[in-house]
Design a protein around this motif. Structure first.
Motif, short mmCIF file in Angstrom:
data_model
loop_
_atom_site.label_atom_id
_atom_site.label_comp_id
_atom_site.label_asym_id
_atom_site.label_seq_id
_atom_site.Cartn_x
_atom_site.Cartn_y
_atom_site.Cartn_z
N ASP A 46 0.55 -0.49 -0.43
CA ASP A 46 0.24 0.05 -0.17
C ASP A 46 0.71 1.49 -0.23
OD1 ASP A 46 -2.49 -1.72 -0.03
OD2 ASP A 46 -2.42 -1.34 1.91
N GLU A 47 0.39 2.55 -0.48
CA GLU A 47 1.13 3.55 -0.06
C GLU A 47 0.14 4.06 0.38
OE1 GLU A 47 1.43 5.10 -4.58
OE2 GLU A 47 3.43 4.48 -4.21
N ILE A 48 1.28 4.88 1.17
CA ILE A 48 0.75 6.19 1.97
C ILE A 48 0.72 7.32 2.13
CG2 ILE A 48 -0.41 4.24 3.67
CD1 ILE A 48 1.72 5.24 5.49
N ARG A 49 0.57 8.55 2.27
CA ARG A 49 0.44 9.71 2.53
C ARG A 49 2.15 9.78 3.19
NH1 ARG A 49 -1.32 14.20 -0.51
NH2 ARG A 49 -3.76 13.44 -1.16
N LEU A 50 3.14 10.64 2.77
CA LEU A 50 4.73 10.78 3.83
C LEU A 50 4.08 11.50 4.88
CD1 LEU A 50 7.16 10.17 4.10
CD2 LEU A 50 8.17 12.45 2.56
N VAL A 59 6.26 10.40 15.57
CA VAL A 59 7.09 10.84 16.32
C VAL A 59 6.65 12.58 16.21
CG1 VAL A 59 9.46 10.21 15.52
CG2 VAL A 59 7.62 11.42 13.83
N CYS A 60 5.32 13.24 15.42
CA CYS A 60 4.99 14.22 15.90
C CYS A 60 3.22 14.31 15.17
CB CYS A 60 5.50 15.11 15.11
SG CYS A 60 5.69 14.86 13.30
N SER A 61 2.59 15.57 15.43
CA SER A 61 1.11 14.88 14.27
C SER A 61 1.11 15.08 13.07
CB SER A 61 0.15 15.76 15.11
OG SER A 61 0.76 17.55 14.58
N ARG A 62 -0.38 15.06 11.52
CA ARG A 62 0.32 15.17 10.53
C ARG A 62 0.21 16.42 10.31
NH1 ARG A 62 -4.55 11.06 6.83
NH2 ARG A 62 -3.78 10.17 8.46
N ARG A 63 -0.28 16.80 10.96
CA ARG A 63 0.19 18.46 10.41
C ARG A 63 1.21 19.10 10.76
NH1 ARG A 63 -4.23 22.41 13.05
NH2 ARG A 63 -5.12 21.90 11.20
N GLU A 64 1.91 18.56 11.92
CA GLU A 64 3.59 18.93 12.50
C GLU A 64 4.55 18.69 11.07
OE1 GLU A 64 3.43 19.56 17.12
OE2 GLU A 64 4.09 17.41 16.16
N ALA A 65 4.28 16.83 10.90
CA ALA A 65 4.75 16.43 9.93
C ALA A 65 4.97 16.37 8.82
CB ALA A 65 4.32 15.50 9.32
N ASP A 66 3.93 17.70 8.28
CA ASP A 66 3.77 18.92 7.10
C ASP A 66 4.52 19.78 6.65
OD1 ASP A 66 1.36 17.35 5.55
OD2 ASP A 66 0.07 18.48 7.24
N SER A 73 13.59 18.21 6.28
CA SER A 73 13.69 17.45 7.57
C SER A 73 13.73 15.68 7.59
CB SER A 73 13.33 17.66 8.92
OG SER A 73 13.35 18.91 9.60
N VAL A 74 12.90 15.46 6.67
CA VAL A 74 12.27 13.86 6.10
C VAL A 74 13.04 13.36 4.82
CG1 VAL A 74 10.24 12.04 5.47
CG2 VAL A 74 10.21 14.02 7.45
N TRP A 75 13.57 11.98 4.92
CA TRP A 75 14.20 11.63 3.88
C TRP A 75 13.41 10.43 3.41
CZ3 TRP A 75 19.75 12.89 2.11
CH2 TRP A 75 19.89 13.88 2.50
N VAL A 76 12.76 10.12 2.36
CA VAL A 76 12.95 8.98 1.17
C VAL A 76 13.29 8.07 0.69
CG1 VAL A 76 10.87 7.77 0.41
CG2 VAL A 76 9.98 9.65 2.15
N GLU A 83 8.04 17.70 -1.13
CA GLU A 83 6.96 17.45 -1.90
C GLU A 83 5.83 17.19 -0.86
OE1 GLU A 83 4.36 14.92 -5.50
OE2 GLU A 83 6.68 15.17 -5.54
N MET A 84 4.73 18.48 -0.20
CA MET A 84 3.39 17.93 0.34
C MET A 84 2.25 17.20 -1.02
SD MET A 84 3.98 20.11 2.35
CE MET A 84 2.74 19.54 3.44
#
Length: 279
Positions: A46-50, A59-66, A73-76, A83-84
């Motif tokens: 499955d694919e989900i939003r980052l 580690v944080c809320s979804r809003r903070e993750a944005d 700060s986020v690497w894939v 990219e949002m």
């Protein structure tokens, strides 16, 4: 020890405010009716939003993750993603501030296991404990330790690998209390032998406490021990030439069967999780 919980095959979970959530496997109950609307299980394909991936890691809320994604700060898979709305697979390597994270929200489910279910995560022809908690989480859960097919009582499930390893380690010191029913009265001298420890083929077994169940006949015994060895109580009484008729785990690491009828499960409270981690 006092008499253990004898909730039998009750299927109804408490509905009063403050009581734990629970489900049962009974055919004519609300859990069965809600099974069709249970959350979809998440698979590795499955694919989900980052931002959801990061938030689910805890580690944080979804809003903070944005915000963290926007600042790089986020690497894939070795590259910073700004990219949002970017989507990732659960098998992708995602790092937050240089630390590898996983997307599975840690969940903890306590089951009051009935007889006749095997403790296994593999598909089998017979019924397994996984059938009983299939609607408890959208994430894959794993039983912490095991109970034999005809052993009843408390069984914990989680996707918290670190806690699962800690609780099943042979030096974990997790407190477990069992209510045992034998085919005949336990002789006092045999009770004393168990108190003093018994040497079996697979090692010396020392219990923390053993006594007759208060208000019951002498064939009902309460045993407290910390051993992580499989089927250890059965082996103890086999060694003394008794047959175990019923075996019920009534306490596991401070967790009890209060308000949890046989065949039902509930989610642990935050405080219960904290207590388990502190062991």
């Amino acid at each position: 020890m006092s008499r253990g919980d004898n909730s039998g095959g009750g299927k109804r979970s408490g509905k009063s405010a403050g009581k734990p959530r629970g489900k049962s496997f009974g055919r004519n109950n609300s859990a069965a009716k809600k099974a069709k609307t249970a959350p979809k299980k998440i698979s590795d394909s499955d694919e989900i939003r980052l931002n959801r991936f990061v938030a689910n890691s805890g580690v944080c809320s979804r809003r903070e993750a944005d915000l963290y994604i926007q600042t790089g700060s986020v690497w894939v898979n070795g590259k910073p993603i700004t990219e949002m709305g970017y989507k990732v697979k659960l098998t992708d390597e995602v790092k937050f501030d240089g630390r590898l994270i996983t997307p599975h929200k840690k969940e903890y489910v306590l089951l009051n296991k009935p007889k006749g279910f095997v403790t296994s995560t593999s598909p089998e022809k017979t019924r397994t404990v996984m059938d009983l908690v299939s609607n408890a989480s959208k994430y894959p859960l794993k039983p912490v330790g095991r109970l034999e097919r005809n052993t009843t009582g408390l069984l914990l499930f989680t996707n918290d690998v670190d806690l699962e390893k800690k609780l099943t380690h042979h030096k974990s010191g997790v407190r477990k209390i069992f209510h045992v029913e034998l085919d005949r009265n336990l002789k006092f001298e045999d009770l004393e032998k168990i108190k003093n420890g018994i040497k079996l083929q697979d090692g010396f077994i020392q219990v923390d406490e053993v006594s007759y169940i208060e208000g019951a006949s002498k064939n009902e015994i309460g045993i407290e021990l910390q051993s992580a060895k499989n089927n250890v109580i059965q082996k103890l009484f086999d060694h003394l030439n008794y047959d175990v008729i019923k075996l019920d785990r009534v306490i596991f690491g401070g967790l009890t069967k209060k308000d949890l009828p046989r065949g039902h499960w509930r989610i642990l409270t935050e405080q219960e999780v904290i207590n388990l981690r502190m062991m």
